[in-house]
Design an enzyme around this catalytic site. Structure first.
Site, PDB file in Angstrom:
ATOM      1  CE  LYS A 100      -2.679   3.414   1.614  1.00 33.06           C
ATOM      2  NZ  LYS A 100      -2.154   4.786   1.722  1.00 33.06           N
ATOM      3  N   GLY A 131      -3.244   5.216  13.207  1.00 29.60           N
ATOM      4  CA  GLY A 131      -3.364   4.363  12.016  1.00 29.60           C
ATOM      5  C   GLY A 131      -3.102   2.904  12.352  1.00 29.60           C
ATOM      6  N   GLY A 132      -2.020   2.638  13.072  1.00 29.37           N
ATOM      7  CA  GLY A 132      -1.653   1.257  13.396  1.00 29.37           C
ATOM      8  C   GLY A 132      -2.737   0.576  14.210  1.00 29.37           C
ATOM      9  CD  GLU A 157       8.209   1.548  14.569  1.00 31.70           C
ATOM     10  OE1 GLU A 157       7.544   2.411  15.176  1.00 31.70           O
ATOM     11  OE2 GLU A 157       9.113   1.813  13.780  1.00 31.70           O
ATOM     12  N   GLY A 166       4.005   3.693  11.237  1.00 29.18           N
ATOM     13  CA  GLY A 166       3.334   4.991  11.125  1.00 29.18           C
ATOM     14  C   GLY A 166       2.781   5.424  12.461  1.00 29.18           C
ATOM     15  CB  SER A 167       0.027   7.746  13.246  1.00 30.05           C
ATOM     16  OG  SER A 167      -1.065   7.117  12.628  1.00 30.05           O
ATOM     17  CB  CYS A 208       9.797   5.246  15.176  1.00 31.44           C
ATOM     18  SG  CYS A 208      10.999   4.331  14.240  1.00 31.44           S
TER      19      CYS A 208
HETATM   20  P1  NAP Z   1      -0.148   7.448   9.254  1.00 34.83           P
HETATM   21  O1  NAP Z   1      -1.173   8.498   9.288  1.00 34.83           O
HETATM   22  O2  NAP Z   1      -0.183   6.455  10.332  1.00 34.83           O
HETATM   23  O3  NAP Z   1      -0.269   6.704   7.854  1.00 34.83           O
HETATM   24  C1  NAP Z   1       0.540   5.579   7.531  1.00 34.83           C
HETATM   25  C2  NAP Z   1      -0.181   4.735   6.496  1.00 34.83           C
HETATM   26  O4  NAP Z   1      -1.310   4.121   7.090  1.00 34.83           O
HETATM   27  C3  NAP Z   1      -0.708   5.543   5.332  1.00 34.83           C
HETATM   28  O5  NAP Z   1      -0.627   4.766   4.174  1.00 34.83           O
HETATM   29  C4  NAP Z   1      -2.153   5.791   5.711  1.00 34.83           C
HETATM   30  O6  NAP Z   1      -3.011   5.932   4.612  1.00 34.83           O
HETATM   31  C5  NAP Z   1      -2.511   4.516   6.440  1.00 34.83           C
HETATM   32  N1  NAP Z   1      -3.542   4.744   7.442  1.00 34.83           N
HETATM   33  C6  NAP Z   1      -3.471   5.571   8.504  1.00 34.83           C
HETATM   34  N2  NAP Z   1      -4.613   5.496   9.223  1.00 34.83           N
HETATM   35  C7  NAP Z   1      -5.399   4.595   8.602  1.00 34.83           C
HETATM   36  C8  NAP Z   1      -6.696   4.083   8.856  1.00 34.83           C
HETATM   37  N3  NAP Z   1      -7.418   4.486   9.903  1.00 34.83           N
HETATM   38  N4  NAP Z   1      -7.199   3.174   7.999  1.00 34.83           N
HETATM   39  C9  NAP Z   1      -6.474   2.749   6.939  1.00 34.83           C
HETATM   40  N5  NAP Z   1      -5.257   3.212   6.638  1.00 34.83           N
HETATM   41  C10 NAP Z   1      -4.716   4.122   7.459  1.00 34.83           C
HETATM   42  O7  NAP Z   1       1.308   8.051   9.216  1.00 34.83           O
HETATM   43  P2  NAP Z   1       1.902   9.240   8.338  1.00 34.83           P
HETATM   44  O8  NAP Z   1       0.910   9.758   7.363  1.00 34.83           O
HETATM   45  O9  NAP Z   1       3.146   8.731   7.773  1.00 34.83           O
HETATM   46  O10 NAP Z   1       2.265  10.324   9.412  1.00 34.83           O
HETATM   47  C11 NAP Z   1       1.323  10.834  10.315  1.00 34.83           C
HETATM   48  C12 NAP Z   1       1.818  10.715  11.735  1.00 34.83           C
HETATM   49  O11 NAP Z   1       2.257   9.380  11.997  1.00 34.83           O
HETATM   50  C13 NAP Z   1       3.043  11.547  12.037  1.00 34.83           C
HETATM   51  O12 NAP Z   1       2.754  12.865  12.348  1.00 34.83           O
HETATM   52  C14 NAP Z   1       3.640  10.771  13.173  1.00 34.83           C
HETATM   53  O13 NAP Z   1       3.024  11.118  14.375  1.00 34.83           O
HETATM   54  C15 NAP Z   1       3.348   9.344  12.886  1.00 34.83           C
HETATM   55  N6  NAP Z   1       4.458   8.577  12.279  1.00 34.83           N
HETATM   56  C16 NAP Z   1       5.118   7.659  13.000  1.00 34.83           C
HETATM   57  C17 NAP Z   1       6.136   6.928  12.417  1.00 34.83           C
HETATM   58  C18 NAP Z   1       6.893   5.897  13.156  1.00 34.83           C
HETATM   59  O14 NAP Z   1       8.043   5.671  12.810  1.00 34.83           O
HETATM   60  N7  NAP Z   1       6.304   5.197  14.071  1.00 34.83           N
HETATM   61  C19 NAP Z   1       6.461   7.105  11.098  1.00 34.83           C
HETATM   62  C20 NAP Z   1       5.751   8.038  10.366  1.00 34.83           C
HETATM   63  C21 NAP Z   1       4.748   8.744  10.972  1.00 34.83           C
HETATM   64  P3  NAP Z   1      -3.306   7.359   3.936  1.00 34.83           P
HETATM   65  O15 NAP Z   1      -2.068   8.190   4.092  1.00 34.83           O
HETATM   66  O16 NAP Z   1      -3.572   6.981   2.556  1.00 34.83           O
HETATM   67  O17 NAP Z   1      -4.474   7.914   4.657  1.00 34.83           O
END
Ligand code: NAP
Length: 518
Positions: A180, A240-241, A260, A236-237, A297
């Site tokens: 994805k 989302g996770g 993660e 990711g967040s 992270c």
């Molecule tokens: P994200 O919002 O968690 O998105 C990561 C992936 O998961 C994207 O492909 C997103 O899809 C998908 N996703 C997120 N929520 C979802 C849901 N409810 N249902 C289905 N798919 C979902 O992370 P991000 O856009 O990279 O960054 C946003 C925040 O995440 C940052 O501000 C930070 O706090 C955190 N982050 C953490 C890490 C880490 O290393 N743990 C890394 C990056 C970001 P779409 O984008 O298509 O919506």
């Protein structure tokens, strides 16, 4: 630039009538065709078909594929570097470093497969003469689970994305991968996906061993719910996770989601080390907080300092941070999320903002630092929340504060670090025990950023750092997320996998009747 298509096995596909726009750092945003329901279904069906042959491929065959992917990525040369820089806003050195890490980890997995002992073969030979009952012959090893869905990460456009650690470990295990793609780097994703496609063709892999789909969160949800998906890897967040983990749990047949979700990676600074090295420690922490604009992270978001040193240490930290040039964040969404999280910290009772780097106009930022006393920290769980960006909270602890109590109040972490003089460590055994209990990696006199890709690495910790602390998403042990053990009872040698046959034709390490043998 034409809108980016989906990669379905060996072809490109663009069935949607809509075109979506990426959320890249560059103003000239990339556009893409979101995957339709039929394209999602086709990718998963191809993956399930490929699994029937790919799962039986030898370590040598899969290693050849992984090495070919690394070569094809390197053949992309400057084009890949420039595209990733434009989409992510990350500097050239970071992107070339990440490319090296990506290719290096593919080759590390290839070597791991050729060595072969990772399948954890265990043999308990049968004994028909045993009394009162005959002992059955039982032989166990790890086998791949099936098609894996990989969510690529915005903050690592190469090393945790299309051909990153999740894809490398799933393919190494024998699981086809459906990616994805992240909207933050669709063009980078396409280049790497085409490189994987080329590598698959030239090494004779079955069509469907790899596909890559573009779309928004609806695509991610459809992939997690798809009946042919066997496992999910995500970086990711937390929001989302957790959403994807819950979704997978509600399926008629729940599947594992290895998410993660980051952490605040506490650093504990013990008193004696500051007497001799406070400036060096402050510089190391400043460099770690601002590495990659703090978008890691493993970014250290909490630093515990002895109260008597707090003021001096804060000044040294601020001096180091003030040297850092404005940095570009990955995209507007992450920039806004950073500002929102910072605002929340500012609104907390008895938290001082010591330094708030001047913003340079979105998405360029400078670091910020907060300060609170340990007693305040212990009463306010919001102060443990991740601020994704170049921010850290200094927490001053008094002699009366028990560091063990502070550590026990922390939630699950990827890492926990201690800066200490060698001679003072034995007096802090309770703290070390508490930190071991809450984190996946304990670090002495070093910062948590910079995760080595190796056999011993553990990149995963108790919830909420990850959804399953038993696994790592970095290093060769990451392969374990995509396998399960199977035992064969009383099978003739010819019907057993080679790893379990008498005579050890693969020459791997195996446990035979309780002893490790080759
Ligand atoms: P994200 O919002 O968690 O998105 C990561 C992936 O998961 C994207 O492909 C997103 O899809 C998908 N996703 C997120 N929520 C979802 C849901 N409810 N249902 C289905 N798919 C979902 O992370 P991000 O856009 O990279 O960054 C946003 C925040 O995440 C940052 O501000 C930070 O706090 C955190 N982050 C953490 C890490 C880490 O290393 N743990 C890394 C990056 C970001 P779409 O984008 O298509 O919506």
């Amino acid at each position: 630039m034409a809108a980016i298509k989906n990669i379905l096995g060996f072809k490109a596909s663009a069935k949607s009538k809509n075109i979506l726009q990426g959320i890249t750092a560059a103003e000239n945003r990339t556009t893409f065709y979101p995957a339709t329901r039929s394209e999602i279904n086709e990718a998963m069906t191809l993956a399930a078909g490929a699994f029937q042959t790919y799962r039986h491929f030898t370590g040598q065959q899969k290693a050849m594929f992984l090495r070919a992917i690394a070569e094809e990525i390197e053949f992309l040369g400057e084009k890949l570097v420039q595209t990733a820089m434009l989409e992510s806003g990350l500097p050239e050195g970071r992107i070339t470093g990440e490319r090296g890490r990506t290719c290096g980890q593919l080759r590390l997995f290839a070597d791991y497969l050729v060595e072969g002992s990772w399948v954890e073969a265990v043999i308990d030979q049968g004994n028909p003469e045993r009394q009162p009952l005959p002992k059955p012959d039982i032989r166990r090893m790890l086998v791949p689970t099936g098609p894996a869905v990989v969510f690529t990460a915005s903050n690592f456009p190469l090393a945790f994305s299309t051909a990153g650690g999740d894809t490398a470990s799933a393919l190494a295990a024998g699981c086809p991968v459906v990616v994805k793609a992240h909207e933050a780097h669709p063009a980078t994703n396409e280049l790497v996906a085409l490189a994987i496609q080329k590598a698959a063709k030239r090494t004779g892999m079955p069509e469907g061993v790899f596909s890559s789909l573009n779309g928004d969160y609806k695509l991610g949800q459809a992939l997690v719910k798809h009946p042919l998906t066997a496992s999910v890897a995500f970086t990711g967040s937390h929001r989302g996770g957790r959403a994807l983990f819950d979704l997978a749990g509600k399926r008629p047949n729940p599947i594992p989601v290895f998410a993660e979700m980051g952490s605040v990676n506490p650093i504990f600074i013990l008193p004696n080390v500051l007497e001799t090295q406070s400036e060096q420690v402050a510089e190391q922490i400043a460099a770690s907080v601002t590495l990659g604009a703090g978008q890691f992270c493993t970014n250290p978001g909490l630093v515990f300092v002895p109260e008597e040193w707090a003021e001096d240490f804060a000044q040294q930290l601020l001096a180091a941070l003030s040297q850092v040039q404005p940095q570009c964040m990955l995209n507007q969404r992450i920039f806004e999320s950073y500002l929102g999280s910072l605002q929340q910290v500012k609104e907390q009772h008895q938290v001082a903002i010591l330094y708030e780097g001047e913003m340079q106009g979105a998405p360029f930022i400078r670091p910020s630092v907060g300060l609170a006393k340990a007693a305040v920290f212990l009463k306010n769980p919001h102060l443990q929340e991740e601020v994704f960006g170049p921010f850290t909270l200094l927490v001053s602890y008094a002699a009366a504060n028990s560091l063990e109590q502070i550590a026990n109040a922390l939630q699950g972490q990827l890492t926990a670090s201690v800066f200490a003089e060698k001679h003072e460590l034995p007096h802090y055994q309770n703290l070390l025990n508490a930190l071991q209990n809450l984190s996946g990696r304990l670090i002495l006199n070093a910062v948590p950023t910079g995760v080595e890709v190796c056999h011993a690495m553990q990149h995963g910790g108790p919830y909420p750092a990850t959804t399953d602390s038993r696994f790592t998403s970095v290093g060769t042990a990451a392969i374990r997320r995509f396998v399960r053990p199977v035992a064969w009872q009383n099978f003739p040698g010819a019907l057993l996998p080679e790893a379990l046959q008498d005579g050890n034709p693969l020459g791997i390490w195996r446990m035979v009747d309780g002893a490790f043998l080759k």
